[in-house]
Design a protein around this motif. Sequence first.
Motif, PDB file in Angstrom:
ATOM      1  N   GLU A 115      -5.016  15.445  -8.924  1.00 48.29           N
ATOM      2  CA  GLU A 115      -5.476  14.053  -9.052  1.00 48.29           C
ATOM      3  C   GLU A 115      -4.514  13.073  -8.379  1.00 48.29           C
ATOM      4  O   GLU A 115      -4.927  12.156  -7.665  1.00 48.29           O
ATOM      5  N   LEU A 116      -3.222  13.276  -8.650  1.00 52.74           N
ATOM      6  CA  LEU A 116      -2.208  12.379  -8.077  1.00 52.74           C
ATOM      7  C   LEU A 116      -2.222  12.458  -6.555  1.00 52.74           C
ATOM      8  O   LEU A 116      -2.079  11.437  -5.868  1.00 52.74           O
ATOM      9  N   ASN A 117      -2.402  13.654  -6.022  1.00 51.82           N
ATOM     10  CA  ASN A 117      -2.445  13.840  -4.574  1.00 51.82           C
ATOM     11  C   ASN A 117      -3.632  13.071  -3.973  1.00 51.82           C
ATOM     12  O   ASN A 117      -3.488  12.383  -2.959  1.00 51.82           O
ATOM     13  N   GLY A 118      -4.770  13.152  -4.635  1.00 55.08           N
ATOM     14  CA  GLY A 118      -5.958  12.432  -4.169  1.00 55.08           C
ATOM     15  C   GLY A 118      -5.749  10.922  -4.188  1.00 55.08           C
ATOM     16  O   GLY A 118      -6.095  10.201  -3.233  1.00 55.08           O
ATOM     17  N   GLU A 119      -5.156  10.451  -5.272  1.00 54.60           N
ATOM     18  CA  GLU A 119      -4.900   9.014  -5.421  1.00 54.60           C
ATOM     19  C   GLU A 119      -3.937   8.528  -4.342  1.00 54.60           C
ATOM     20  O   GLU A 119      -4.096   7.421  -3.810  1.00 54.60           O
ATOM     21  N   ALA A 120      -2.932   9.346  -4.045  1.00 56.19           N
ATOM     22  CA  ALA A 120      -1.958   8.988  -3.005  1.00 56.19           C
ATOM     23  C   ALA A 120      -2.661   8.796  -1.666  1.00 56.19           C
ATOM     24  O   ALA A 120      -2.449   7.786  -0.970  1.00 56.19           O
ATOM     25  N   LYS A 121      -3.529   9.743  -1.319  1.00 54.28           N
ATOM     26  CA  LYS A 121      -4.203   9.688  -0.011  1.00 54.28           C
ATOM     27  C   LYS A 121      -5.130   8.485   0.112  1.00 54.28           C
ATOM     28  O   LYS A 121      -5.303   7.936   1.208  1.00 54.28           O
ATOM     29  N   GLN A 122      -5.746   8.075  -1.016  1.00 55.09           N
ATOM     30  CA  GLN A 122      -6.603   6.883  -0.993  1.00 55.09           C
ATOM     31  C   GLN A 122      -5.841   5.651  -0.480  1.00 55.09           C
ATOM     32  O   GLN A 122      -6.420   4.777   0.168  1.00 55.09           O
ATOM     33  N   GLN A 123      -4.570   5.571  -0.802  1.00 54.99           N
ATOM     34  CA  GLN A 123      -3.777   4.403  -0.392  1.00 54.99           C
ATOM     35  C   GLN A 123      -3.585   4.347   1.120  1.00 54.99           C
ATOM     36  O   GLN A 123      -3.236   3.309   1.669  1.00 54.99           O
ATOM     37  N   CYS A 146       2.497   7.492  -6.462  1.00 51.59           N
ATOM     38  CA  CYS A 146       1.697   8.691  -6.778  1.00 51.59           C
ATOM     39  C   CYS A 146       2.445   9.967  -6.406  1.00 51.59           C
ATOM     40  O   CYS A 146       2.538  10.902  -7.205  1.00 51.59           O
ATOM     41  N   LYS A 192       0.846  -1.214   0.000  1.00 55.16           N
ATOM     42  CA  LYS A 192       0.000   0.000   0.000  1.00 55.16           C
ATOM     43  C   LYS A 192       0.875   1.256   0.000  1.00 55.16           C
ATOM     44  O   LYS A 192       0.611   2.217  -0.722  1.00 55.16           O
ATOM     45  N   ARG A 222       2.395   1.955  -3.360  1.00 58.12           N
ATOM     46  CA  ARG A 222       1.466   2.627  -4.287  1.00 58.12           C
ATOM     47  C   ARG A 222       1.319   4.113  -3.927  1.00 58.12           C
ATOM     48  O   ARG A 222       1.288   4.978  -4.805  1.00 58.12           O
TER      49      ARG A 222
END
Lengths: 298, 298
Positions: free
Chosen positions: B266-274, B215, B208, B211
């Motif tokens: 977008e990349l910042n959001g994707e990073a936080k999802q992990q 990002c 996790k 990933r």
Amino acid sequence: MENEFNFKVYVAEKAISVNKALDEAIIVKDPPMIHEAMRYSLLAGGKRVRPMLCIAACDLVGGNQGNAMAAACAIEMIHTMSLIHDDLPCMDDDDLRRGKPTNHKVYGEDVAVLAGDALLAFAFEYLATATIEVSPSRILVAVAELAKSVGTEGLVAGQVADLACTGNPNVGLEMLEFIHIHKTAALLEASVVIGAILGGGADEEVDKLRRFARCIGLLFQVVDDILDVTKSSEELGKTAGKDLAVDKTTYPKLLGLEKAKEFAAELNGEAKQQLAAFDSHKAAPLIALADYIAYRQN
Amino acid sequence: MENEFNFKVYVAEKAISVNKALDEAIIVKDPPMIHEAMRYSLLAGGKRVRPMLCIAACDLVGGNQGNAMAAACAIEMIHTMSLIHDDLPCMDDDDLRRGKPTNHKVYGEDVAVLAGDALLAFAFEYLATATIEVSPSRILVAVAELAKSVGTEGLVAGQVADLACTGNPNVGLEMLEFIHIHKTAALLEASVVIGAILGGGADEEVDKLRRFARCIGLLFQVVDDILDVTKSSEELGKTAGKDLAVDKTTYPKLLGLEKAKEFAAELNGEAKQQLAAFDSHKAAPLIALADYIAYRQN
């Protein structure tokens, strides 16, 4: 006489194994040029003295070739890196190495710097991931030993001092030894010690082999200096007389050629004394490698 | 509100700890100049983003700062090495870095090459010998991870591709991402993953965090490109507009400035999802570091 140790056969067999392992360790993949540049210098026909010392030390303490082969390759990668960077125009500015154009002459300075960096880093990756049947704690000690032989207690310290002394006619024996111990002996010492560690050697065995390695490390450089003044570029496969041309301090210059040769013989004898406690049959390859270093012609 | 995470205090405290550890890791000894050259760039006031990521990831999986500090320093040594070598005249030929003259401008090209080599080697020595209370097998995995982030699957691959593309106006998004993933993202990824490994993270936690790191790795470069076209040299502490001047492909050039900013978000959001599956209190430093990377001004 069939049990007698045949050094020529030993060297030929080990060189084939090491070259095969090096060829397989770095394959050409994306981006192709950097891998080609790394392979160009790594597979340029070096004598593989360091890998052989590593494997022979591993064998001597009871290990097998598989335990030492990844380390042997890693050591040759480090050695190759140091040659590529030392040959750069901002360093020794050499055009010829092992009878071929130097790395930056073929691939450009930028790629040569990066090929050296990549070889340096990959040496540690390969040692850490490709070593077979050795405990992680011993591999970790080998990583530290290898790293130490490169940095400011090894190759880099030697090259820095060497650059600082070039063109200075007042360099004494003490500084000369500092340069050689760091520039040449450190990695030779690491080769032997890492082999002994990965082969499962006891502390006192590793210590004896470290003292052996220190003698042949210095021996190697004394012989290199002698060859530089006695051989042609063609025989050496690199620019001969270069040390003299750039006014570098060397053993023949400081001691005279004959005394330098005597010093080489003394170091060889001292190295062999360190092996006296080992089984003579098993010590034969290291004894022969010491003789080879002492009596080599290029 | 006293339990709320205070990013400014966190960053200030971690920067002090990391700078102290770096200062102690490399002291000036013989030969002095090479150690001074190493310290000059290593202690030149970097933001220590990579060490902080390493320590934060270690904390997040249950480790403590001591487990990760040697690795955090090793990662900063590698980062510094890559800056020194990238700035060389034969590479990007930069005179200014972090608001100060580049290493080769102060110490000469030869010492700059060697200072980089020494930092690269010492990073592995330090990681292998100075890591506290972690099993040798986990340290060995960290050594391999760090090494991989430097070589032809990391920094070196990125720089090679970058050099090959400079002056080529037809570089596409795919090649741009290749360059950035290798040149910037690989070491950021290694920082997080090594922290997680040394902190004792389970495989799925490490995955996790890997990933997450991918990002923010890409995010870091997108923001770097945006800053290069929107900020002055003085604000950046390095030569601004340089990418444009040498016709380098960048995200703003390819996507336009606004789309590049959207991509960063977008990349910042994707990073936080992990990080969603982790305890939110413990994940706060990594979330804040991602925001810091996204919204930094230099």
